[in-house]
Design an enzyme around this catalytic site. Structure first.
Site, PDB file in Angstrom:
ATOM      1  N   ARG A  55       5.467  10.372 -16.263  1.00 33.01           N
ATOM      2  CA  ARG A  55       4.424  10.660 -15.198  1.00 33.01           C
ATOM      3  C   ARG A  55       3.666   9.293 -15.129  1.00 33.01           C
ATOM      4  O   ARG A  55       3.268   8.580 -14.138  1.00 33.01           O
ATOM      5  CB  ARG A  55       3.579  11.924 -15.165  1.00 33.01           C
ATOM      6  CG  ARG A  55       2.317  11.850 -14.314  1.00 33.01           C
ATOM      7  CD  ARG A  55       1.610  12.937 -13.908  1.00 33.01           C
ATOM      8  NE  ARG A  55       1.704  14.023 -15.066  1.00 33.01           N
ATOM      9  CZ  ARG A  55       0.773  13.921 -16.109  1.00 33.01           C
ATOM     10  NH1 ARG A  55       0.066  13.041 -16.412  1.00 33.01           N
ATOM     11  NH2 ARG A  55       1.001  15.056 -16.877  1.00 33.01           N
ATOM     12  N   TYR A 108      -0.626   7.689  12.652  1.00 29.35           N
ATOM     13  CA  TYR A 108       0.575   8.556  12.506  1.00 29.35           C
ATOM     14  C   TYR A 108       0.174   9.947  12.297  1.00 29.35           C
ATOM     15  O   TYR A 108      -0.921  10.279  11.546  1.00 29.35           O
ATOM     16  CB  TYR A 108       1.152   7.957  11.050  1.00 29.35           C
ATOM     17  CG  TYR A 108       2.215   8.786  10.434  1.00 29.35           C
ATOM     18  CD1 TYR A 108       3.635   8.774  11.129  1.00 29.35           C
ATOM     19  CD2 TYR A 108       1.859   9.588   9.481  1.00 29.35           C
ATOM     20  CE1 TYR A 108       4.422   9.504  10.684  1.00 29.35           C
ATOM     21  CE2 TYR A 108       3.056  10.473   8.858  1.00 29.35           C
ATOM     22  CZ  TYR A 108       4.208  10.392   9.530  1.00 29.35           C
ATOM     23  OH  TYR A 108       5.225  11.377   8.885  1.00 29.35           O
ATOM     24  N   ASP A 180      -1.947   0.448   6.582  1.00 26.95           N
ATOM     25  CA  ASP A 180      -0.680   0.998   6.775  1.00 26.95           C
ATOM     26  C   ASP A 180       0.478  -0.062   7.331  1.00 26.95           C
ATOM     27  O   ASP A 180       0.304  -0.186   8.422  1.00 26.95           O
ATOM     28  CB  ASP A 180      -0.763   2.426   7.371  1.00 26.95           C
ATOM     29  CG  ASP A 180       0.460   3.245   7.339  1.00 26.95           C
ATOM     30  OD1 ASP A 180       1.732   2.645   7.369  1.00 26.95           O
ATOM     31  OD2 ASP A 180       0.637   4.443   7.491  1.00 26.95           O
ATOM     32  N   LYS A 205      10.777   4.726   5.230  1.00 24.23           N
ATOM     33  CA  LYS A 205      11.039   4.043   6.174  1.00 24.23           C
ATOM     34  C   LYS A 205      11.819   2.562   6.055  1.00 24.23           C
ATOM     35  O   LYS A 205      12.821   2.623   5.410  1.00 24.23           O
ATOM     36  CB  LYS A 205       9.762   3.953   7.371  1.00 24.23           C
ATOM     37  CG  LYS A 205       8.967   5.161   7.170  1.00 24.23           C
ATOM     38  CD  LYS A 205       9.533   6.252   8.059  1.00 24.23           C
ATOM     39  CE  LYS A 205       8.821   7.446   7.655  1.00 24.23           C
ATOM     40  NZ  LYS A 205       7.343   7.471   8.063  1.00 24.23           N
TER      41      LYS A 205
HETATM   42  C1  LIG Z   1       6.230   8.305   7.790  1.00 28.19           C
HETATM   43  C2  LIG Z   1       4.928   7.511   7.927  1.00 28.19           C
HETATM   44  C3  LIG Z   1       3.838   8.009   6.714  1.00 28.19           C
HETATM   45  C4  LIG Z   1       4.077   9.231   5.965  1.00 28.19           C
HETATM   46  O1  LIG Z   1       4.793   8.830   4.978  1.00 28.19           O
HETATM   47  P1  LIG Z   1       5.834  10.093   4.366  1.00 28.19           P
HETATM   48  O2  LIG Z   1       6.533   9.150   3.341  1.00 28.19           O
HETATM   49  O3  LIG Z   1       6.609  10.811   5.528  1.00 28.19           O
HETATM   50  O4  LIG Z   1       4.953  10.863   3.635  1.00 28.19           O
HETATM   51  C5  LIG Z   1       2.671   7.229   7.021  1.00 28.19           C
HETATM   52  N1  LIG Z   1       2.333   6.190   8.044  1.00 28.19           N
HETATM   53  C6  LIG Z   1       3.284   5.966   8.830  1.00 28.19           C
HETATM   54  C7  LIG Z   1       3.225   4.759   9.595  1.00 28.19           C
HETATM   55  C8  LIG Z   1       4.571   6.574   8.772  1.00 28.19           C
HETATM   56  O5  LIG Z   1       5.737   6.092   9.657  1.00 28.19           O
END
Ligand SMILES: *Cc1c(COP(=O)(O)O)cnc(C)c1O
Length: 380
Positions: A55, A108, A180, A205
Site C-alpha cells: 500500500r 464529469y 482534470d 481513459k
Molecule cells: C472517467 C472520468 C473520471 C473518473 O474516473 P474513473 O476512473 O471512472 O473513476 C474523471 N474525470 C473524467 C473527465 C473522466 O472522464
C-alpha cells in the site's frame, strides 16, 4: 537508458522511457508485475529494498508513477485505483470541512456526484460555474475557497477553460488549481506547464487506452504538495494494484501514436458532421482560441446535437455497428453514448444537466472511412 536520461527528451520518447530503467535484478526491459504485499526486512527496522508493504509503495506502481510525473512535467506522480479515488484523496488532502471549491458548470458526472452527494455531506461547499466565463469564476471565489477545479475540455460539451488565467485567479485567492486532464491527455495539453498545481487523470481513459483497466492518477510539480498527497495516498489506501499499474504503463507506451490517430480520425468525422443535414451543432475544440493556445491538437472526443430531439439522439446511439454503445472513452475502439441518459443521468434536474439531443463519440483508431460510413448510416 536511465530514468534521468529521459528528462530532456521529447514526449514520444518519454512515454516509453520516462522514469523507466531496466529491472535491476534481471535486466527485464519492462517493469515486472510485482504481485506482492510485503517485503523481507534485514533485521527489525532495517529495510532490504526500500519497500515494506505494497500500500505504501510497490515497484510496479513506482514505475508508473515516475512515468506519469515525467509525462506531465511534474516531480511526483501517484497512481490510484480509479480516477474518483484520486479525486477523493486529493480533496481530503487539500480541504477540510467548511472549505469551499469552485467546480466546472459541466463537470464529469462522477466528479459532480462526488462533490454534491459525498463531500458536501462531509462539509465541503461548492459553486458550479461555466469556466469559459472568467468573470463568473472570479465572482465565485470566497475567503474559504481552497481549490479551483478545472476540467478542459469538458465532458461532454467540450467547453474550454483558460488554464493560465485560472492559475492566476487561484494563486491570487490562495487556492490550488486542479486540472482534470483526462480528455486531452499529456500528449495534447500539459497543465503544469501552464501554471496548474495538480493534474488529475482517470487513467481508465487515454492513458490506459485499451478499455481493460480502471485507474486514476495525480501529478504535481511541487515536492511539498507531492509529499502531502503521497501521505494521503498511503493513509487513505485507494492505491492502484500492481497488475493495473502495469497495464496502464503498457498502455502509455503507445499514447503518442494512438493520440495522433485519435485526432486524425476525429478531425475527419468532425468535417463530415459539420456538413450533415441532421446535425445542428458540433462540439469540438478546434475552433476555440483558448484551445489553440493551450492544446497541440484537439483529441478524440466529439459531441454533436441532432435535429429531431432526444428520441433521434437515442435512436442514433442504437444504430451504429462499429461505434459500440457504451460509457467510458479513450480506448482504441470507437464508442457512442447518450450523455443525458447514460454518463450524465445523475446530473438530471441540476445546473449540470446536458441537452437531450446530444450524442457523444469517443473516436477510436479504426479506419476513418469505416467510422464515417457507420455514422452516416446511423444518422439516416
Ligand atoms: C472517467 C472520468 C473520471 C473518473 O474516473 P474513473 O476512473 O471512472 O473513476 C474523471 N474525470 C473524467 C473527465 C473522466 O472522464
Amino acid at each position: 537508458m536511465s530514468a534521468d536520461d529521459a528528462a530532456g527528451q521529447a514526449f514520444e520518447t518519454r512515454v516509453i522511457h520516462g522514469g523507466q530503467q531496466a529491472d535491476p535484478l534481471t535486466g527485464a526491459v519492462v517493469p515486472p508485475i510485482y504481485q506482492v504485499s510485503t517485503y523481507k526486512q534485514d533485521g527489525v527496522g532495517g529495510l532490504r529494498s526500500g519497500y515494506e508493504y505494497s500500500r505504501s509503495a510497490n515497484p510496479t506502481r513506482d514505475a508508473l508513477e515516475a512515468n506519469l510525473a515525467s509525462l506531465e512535467g511534474g516531480t511526483r506522480g501517484l497512481a490510484f485505483a480509479s480516477g474518483l479515488a484520486a479525486e477523493d484523496t486529493l480533496l481530503r488532502a487539500l480541504c477540510r470541512p467548511g472549505d469551499h471549491v469552485v467546480i466546472p458548470g459541466d463537470a464529469y458526472g462522477g466528479t459532480y456526484r462526488l462533490f454534491a452527494r459525498v463531500l458536501e455531506r462531509w462539509g465541503l461547499a461548492w459553486t458550479a460555474v461555466a469556466q469559459q466565463d472568467i468573470d463568473a469564476v472570479r465572482a465565485a471565489i470566497r475567503d474559504e475557497t481552497r481549490v479551483v477545479w478545472c476540467e478542459t475540455p469538458t465532458n461532454p460539451l467540450l467547453n474550454v477553460a483558460d488554464i493560465e488565467v485560472l492559475a492566476g485567479i487561484a494563486r491570487d485567492a490562495g487556492a490550488k488549481l486542479v486540472v482534470d486532464n483526462t480528455f486531452a491527455s499529456p500528449a495534447l495539453q500539459r497543465p503544469i506547464e501552464l501554471g496548474a498545481d495538480i493534474v488529475v487523470h482517470s487513467t481508465t481513459k487515454y492513458l490506459g487506452g485499451h478499455s481493460d483497466v480502471v485507474g486514476g492518477a495525480l501529478v504535481t510539480a511541487d515536492p511539498e504538495l507531492g509529499e502531502t498527497l503521497g501521505y494521503h495516498q498511503n493513509a487513505m489506501g485507494a492505491v492502484a494494484g500492481a497488475f493495473d499499474a502495469w497495464l496502464v504503463l503498457r498502455g502509455i507506451k503507445t499514447l503518442a501514436v494512438r493520440m495522433d490517430r485519435h485526432c486524425d480520425n476525429a478531425e475527419r468525422i468532425v468535417a463530415m458532421l459539420r456538413t450533415h443535414d441532421a446535425v445542428t451543432e458540433v462540439r469540438y475544440p478546434d475552433t476555440d482560441d483558448v484551445a489553440r493556445k493551450q492544446m497541440s491538437r484537439y483529441g478524440g472526443m466529439v459531441s454533436f446535437r441532432v435535429s429531431g430531439g432526444e428520441q433521434h439522439a437515442v435512436d442514433i446511439c442504437g444504430r451504429t455497428r462499429i461505434f459500440t454503445l457504451a460509457e467510458s472513452l479513450g480506448g482504441v475502439e470507437s464508442l457512442i453514448e447518450h450523455p443525458g441518459r447514460m454518463t450524465h443521468a445523475s446530473a438530471a434536474g441540476s445546473a449540470l444537466e446536458v441537452p437531450g439531443d446530444l450524442v457523444r463519440l469517443s473516436v477510436g483508431i479504426e479506419n476513418a472511412d469505416d467510422l464515417i460510413a457507420d455514422l452516416r448510416s446511423a444518422l439516416g
